[in-house]
Design an enzyme around this catalytic site. Structure first.
Site, mmCIF file in Angstrom:
data_model
loop_
_atom_site.group_PDB
_atom_site.id
_atom_site.type_symbol
_atom_site.label_atom_id
_atom_site.label_comp_id
_atom_site.label_asym_id
_atom_site.label_seq_id
_atom_site.Cartn_x
_atom_site.Cartn_y
_atom_site.Cartn_z
ATOM 1 N N GLU A 62 41.955 -7.246 -4.878
ATOM 2 C CA GLU A 62 42.339 -7.903 -3.631
ATOM 3 C C GLU A 62 41.279 -8.947 -3.270
ATOM 4 O O GLU A 62 40.077 -8.687 -3.368
ATOM 5 C CB GLU A 62 42.461 -6.866 -2.506
ATOM 6 C CG GLU A 62 42.872 -7.501 -1.177
ATOM 7 C CD GLU A 62 42.862 -6.499 -0.030
ATOM 8 O OE1 GLU A 62 43.206 -6.898 1.098
ATOM 9 O OE2 GLU A 62 42.506 -5.316 -0.249
ATOM 10 N N ASP A 134 18.376 -8.654 -28.043
ATOM 11 C CA ASP A 134 16.940 -8.896 -28.151
ATOM 12 C C ASP A 134 16.545 -10.117 -27.327
ATOM 13 O O ASP A 134 17.258 -11.134 -27.324
ATOM 14 C CB ASP A 134 16.538 -9.088 -29.613
ATOM 15 C CG ASP A 134 15.044 -9.328 -29.749
ATOM 16 O OD1 ASP A 134 14.276 -8.439 -29.348
ATOM 17 O OD2 ASP A 134 14.652 -10.415 -30.240
ATOM 18 N N GLU A 137 10.731 -13.600 -26.770
ATOM 19 C CA GLU A 137 9.545 -13.932 -25.966
ATOM 20 C C GLU A 137 8.922 -15.243 -26.386
ATOM 21 O O GLU A 137 8.278 -15.922 -25.582
ATOM 22 C CB GLU A 137 8.504 -12.808 -26.077
ATOM 23 C CG GLU A 137 8.884 -11.514 -25.383
ATOM 24 C CD GLU A 137 9.642 -10.574 -26.302
ATOM 25 O OE1 GLU A 137 9.839 -9.419 -25.932
ATOM 26 O OE2 GLU A 137 10.027 -11.013 -27.425
ATOM 27 N N PHE A 153 10.308 -10.423 -32.849
ATOM 28 C CA PHE A 153 11.045 -9.374 -33.527
ATOM 29 C C PHE A 153 11.760 -8.542 -32.474
ATOM 30 O O PHE A 153 11.494 -8.684 -31.271
ATOM 31 C CB PHE A 153 10.125 -8.500 -34.397
ATOM 32 C CG PHE A 153 9.026 -7.821 -33.646
ATOM 33 C CD1 PHE A 153 9.227 -6.601 -33.011
ATOM 34 C CD2 PHE A 153 7.756 -8.401 -33.566
ATOM 35 C CE1 PHE A 153 8.209 -5.973 -32.315
ATOM 36 C CE2 PHE A 153 6.739 -7.782 -32.874
ATOM 37 C CZ PHE A 153 6.962 -6.560 -32.245
ATOM 38 N N ASP A 237 -16.799 -26.517 -20.773
ATOM 39 C CA ASP A 237 -17.369 -25.855 -21.942
ATOM 40 C C ASP A 237 -18.881 -25.945 -21.800
ATOM 41 O O ASP A 237 -19.390 -26.835 -21.105
ATOM 42 C CB ASP A 237 -16.914 -26.539 -23.233
ATOM 43 C CG ASP A 237 -15.397 -26.574 -23.357
ATOM 44 O OD1 ASP A 237 -14.742 -25.737 -22.714
ATOM 45 O OD2 ASP A 237 -14.879 -27.450 -24.069
ATOM 46 N N GLY A 278 -8.951 -29.539 -24.637
ATOM 47 C CA GLY A 278 -9.969 -30.552 -24.878
ATOM 48 C C GLY A 278 -10.080 -30.955 -26.332
ATOM 49 O O GLY A 278 -9.719 -30.207 -27.247
ATOM 50 N N HIS A 478 -59.087 14.759 47.327
ATOM 51 C CA HIS A 478 -59.294 16.053 47.981
ATOM 52 C C HIS A 478 -58.060 16.958 47.878
ATOM 53 O O HIS A 478 -58.160 18.165 48.062
ATOM 54 C CB HIS A 478 -59.705 15.857 49.444
ATOM 55 C CG HIS A 478 -58.593 15.474 50.357
ATOM 56 N ND1 HIS A 478 -58.269 14.157 50.629
ATOM 57 C CD2 HIS A 478 -57.715 16.239 51.065
ATOM 58 C CE1 HIS A 478 -57.261 14.124 51.465
ATOM 59 N NE2 HIS A 478 -56.906 15.382 51.749
ATOM 60 N N ASP A 534 -61.812 8.633 47.719
ATOM 61 C CA ASP A 534 -60.836 9.731 47.757
ATOM 62 C C ASP A 534 -59.561 9.307 47.008
ATOM 63 O O ASP A 534 -58.534 8.980 47.610
ATOM 64 C CB ASP A 534 -60.521 10.075 49.217
ATOM 65 C CG ASP A 534 -59.703 11.351 49.336
ATOM 66 O OD1 ASP A 534 -59.600 12.088 48.335
ATOM 67 O OD2 ASP A 534 -59.169 11.600 50.438
ATOM 68 N N SER A 635 -51.504 14.003 53.052
ATOM 69 C CA SER A 635 -52.619 13.501 52.253
ATOM 70 C C SER A 635 -52.175 13.217 50.814
ATOM 71 O O SER A 635 -51.435 13.995 50.204
ATOM 72 C CB SER A 635 -53.757 14.520 52.239
ATOM 73 O OG SER A 635 -54.316 14.651 53.521
#
Length: 696
Positions: A62, A134, A137, A153, A237, A278, A478, A534, A635
């Site tokens: 649907e 597979d 890479e 591989f 380097d 480089g 005193h 005193d 005192s």
């Protein structure tokens, strides 16, 4: 027709060597049609290095807005990648849907189907199959990091290198084999790989040279020198020469190191490192040997005398540490700044001691818990600063607050002082000053905190004393004459002498009683006629905690005059009326404002028993007023100026209650009341000298 297309698809699948059919996925009830309120939650994962994909061969559902009614949701690692509903022809599925229904390498796919109740027409649903394939890479820049060759591989990949290179430990980076031990050779040549062509990327070369101890290696670089350098002069380097005494370099750019480069060592490592980019040429050098010499630097942060570029065996120099540095011999601080050392046949200086920064250490605080020092990060080395402060609001810092660690290892203030500052008590400033009048004879009680320096002595002789700092009090000789030094108790922070539960009330015990040496010791009696000198000092057994109800009074200026008609305040807990036969002592601390009388009035001394007149000396003054006077039991207590009133502080201990005629209330116009007081200004030097001697 459907069966024909399915057979064709299976034929295409079997012809693919990279795909493997794993199974089918279809809606509930397929192909008869899916029921209402049905669902399916399907998921599978791919092995490492492979991807999982779904290939739909039929779709009849649907159709609705955003596939809300019936629909399929496909997730890759829980991220939504497709929402499907409606009807799609096989060709459209192949071109517009299936190419996007795949997982990441080693990832997972999840398919979720749902239907609601609103189907008017029966739909057949969906059918598809899933496969693994597979993953290459080597075709993916983010997956493969091989610097030279990548080989794919099933389930993974491996790297390999061009001729002359080998894989590093990471199994991805190709580097050259350029580590070589040339020990024993006295001359030869070393250059970067492929010299004079561009050197290899990802180089990590080390050349070891080692000769006899009495020789040193010297390096001669060619004029062509080309090691990669950034536009801001940083080495990308780099070439460096590592010796036992340090590293020479790094060197880079197009300017070769100075030739000959003396290493001052018989054993060195030449290291060259490059990154993965480089096209620079590199370097070339010749090495040979010469007699060992000692260099012009014995140790860092120092100079040598006499100064030369090189020194031969047997030469002796004097090493002088730079300002702010001292010699550390055998791990021990040597306060001398110099030492002598001799050049050895190995090219080494012996002895060789480091010059290290002077460390002043944290200053000795002399047990002063009030004085605090702030040293950021506890830095106490040469030129570091520390800040002193007092940790109580009842003390102020006397002296400079900032000190600097100088070259001699001594803390010196910004104004050149070597003495540490002190925290001195804030004196003569009560926190609860008043302006109302009162008196001892029939006077009103003082409020708590109005006279915070007032101390009470209950036994063996009742009297008063004045707090002058957090360890000492002043009283009349005193009062404490004949009292055992460590037996005296003084009470402070109170206005009610009978209330032992009063908050803040403090019992202070004595450790020393020092009577003025010129006071004539003896038991005070009514027959005594001479109270000269005193005055006495009481040392406490421990420092008291100052607060709003216990604060010291200030000492007056040395030998300052007590002016005639000067108004002051006398306080105590003595008798309030000598006419009272019960001779009751006051329970409460009271005070009176009285006036200093003239010398003539003071010399007109009263006569006691046996018609013997009292002795008046320059160490005394007298004061009084109509109906107001100090009395027996007062005192040793304070007479202070200015008169106690709001805003009049600081207050100074001008006198000590000493002696006088019997005190009694007189008529309002009478001026017969007068008491005699020890003139404290005459004893300030004695007080300070005694306290300093006792505290040292």
């Amino acid at each position: 027709m459907i069966m024909f297309r399915l057979s064709l698809l299976l034929l295409q699948l079997l012809c693919s060597v990279d795909s493997l059919l794993l199974g089918w996925v279809e809606s509930p009830g397929y192909p008869s049609g899916y029921p209402a309120h049905s669902s399916l939650n399907w998921s599978r994962c791919a092995p490492k290095g492979q991807t999982l994909s779904i290939k739909l061969i039929h779709l009849d559902m649907e159709d609705s807005q955003d596939c809300e009614n019936d629909g399929i949701k496909v997730f890759s690692n829980e991220s939504l990648i497709s929402i499907l509903c409606g009807q799609k022809e096989y060709e459209e599925l192949q071109t517009a849907v299936n190419p996007f229904l795949f997982s990441s390498p080693g990832g997972c796919l999840r398919l979720v189907f749902h239907s609601d109740y609103s189907n008017i027409k029966r739909h057949t649903g969906f059918k598809g199959f899933y496969t693994i394939q597979d993953f290459d890479e080597c075709q993916d820049d983010q997956s493969s990091e091989c610097t030279h060759f990548c080989h794919n591989f099933i389930g993974g990949y491996r790297c390999s290198c061009r001729h002359g290179y080998h894989l590093a430990e990471d199994k991805q980076t190709c580097t050259v084999s350029c580590t070589e031990d040339l020990s024993g050779l006295t001359r030869g040549e070393i250059s970067s790989t492929s010299w004079p062509a561009a050197y290899a990327e990802n180089s990590n070369c080390q050349y070891t040279l080692s000769v006899e101890e009495d020789l040193q290696l010297e390096l001669h670089f060619s004029e062509v020198f080309d090691v990669e350098q950034s536009s801001d002069g940083q080495c990308i380097d780099l070439l460096s020469i590592v010796t036992p005494s340090g590293t020479l370099g790094p060197f880079c750019g197009q300017t070769p190191p100075p030739s000959p480069l003396l290493t001052h060592s018989n054993h060195i490592h030449i290291r060259f490192i490059s990154d993965g980019f480089g096209t620079n040429k590199g370097f070339s050098l010749q090495f040979k040997t010469r007699d060992n010499v000692c260099g012009p630097v014995v140790t860092s942060h120092s100079t040598v005398t006499p100064q030369k570029q090189e020194y031969h065996r047997g030469h002796t120099v004097t090493v002088t540490c730079d300002v702010g540095y001292v010699v550390y011999t055998e791990g021990t601080l040597d306060l001398s700044l110099q030492y002598e050392t001799t050049c050895q046949s190995t090219g080494m200086w012996t002895p060789k001691y480091p010059c290290e920064l002077v460390d002043c250490g944290l200053p000795l605080m002399r047990g002063d818990s009030i004085l605090q020092v702030d040293s950021p990060g506890q830095k106490t080395l040469y030129n570091n600063t520390i800040q002193f402060n007092c940790n109580s609001e009842y003390y102020s810092l006397k002296g400079d607050d900032t000190y600097i660690c100088n070259a001699s290892g001594v803390w010196v203030s910004v104004s050149g002082k070597v003495e540490m500052p002190k925290c001195v008590e804030v004196c003569g400033t009560p926190s609860n000053e008043i302006s109302s009048l009162g008196r001892i004879l029939g006077g009103v009680p003082a409020k708590l905190g109005e006279i915070p320096w007032q101390l009470l002595i209950k036994s063996p002789n009742r009297g008063g004393a004045s707090l002058i700092n957090d360890r000492w009090a002043v009283t009349a000789a005193h009062v404490v004459d004949g009292v055992e030094e460590t037996s005296l108790e003084l009470f402070g922070g109170l206005v009610d002498g009978a209330d032992s539960m009063q908050p803040g009330r403090l019992v202070i015990r004595s450790s020393r009683i020092i009577i003025h040496p010129a006071y004539k010791k003896g038991i005070a009696s009514n027959a005594q006629t001479n109270f000269d000198n005193d005055i006495a000092l009481v040392k406490f057994s421990s420092r008291v905690n100052l607060g709003v109800n216990l604060l010291p009074i200030c000492l007056p200026e040395v030998n300052s005059d007590v002016l005639e008609n000067e108004l002051g305040t006398v306080s105590g807990m003595g008798m309030t009326d000598n006419n009272n036969q019960l001779r009751m002592k006051s329970r409460y601390l009271k005070y009176a404002h009285i006036t200093v009388l003239s010398l003539a009035a003071c010399r007109n001394t009263p006569t006691f028993s046996e018609n013997q007149a009292m002795t008046f000396t320059d160490n005394m003054f007298c004061a009084g007023a109509s109906g107001k006077d100090s009395c027996s039991g007062d005192s040793g207590g304070p007479f202070f100026t200015p008169m106690l009133s709001a805003g009049a502080s600081p207050y100074y201990l001008t006198g000590i209650v000493s002696w006088g005629p019997p005190c009694k209330k007189e008529s309002i116009n009478s001026h017969t009341n007068k008491g005699y007081y020890t003139k404290v200004a005459n004893y300030v030097d004695w007080i300070r000298d005694t306290v300093e001697k006792e505290e040292s």
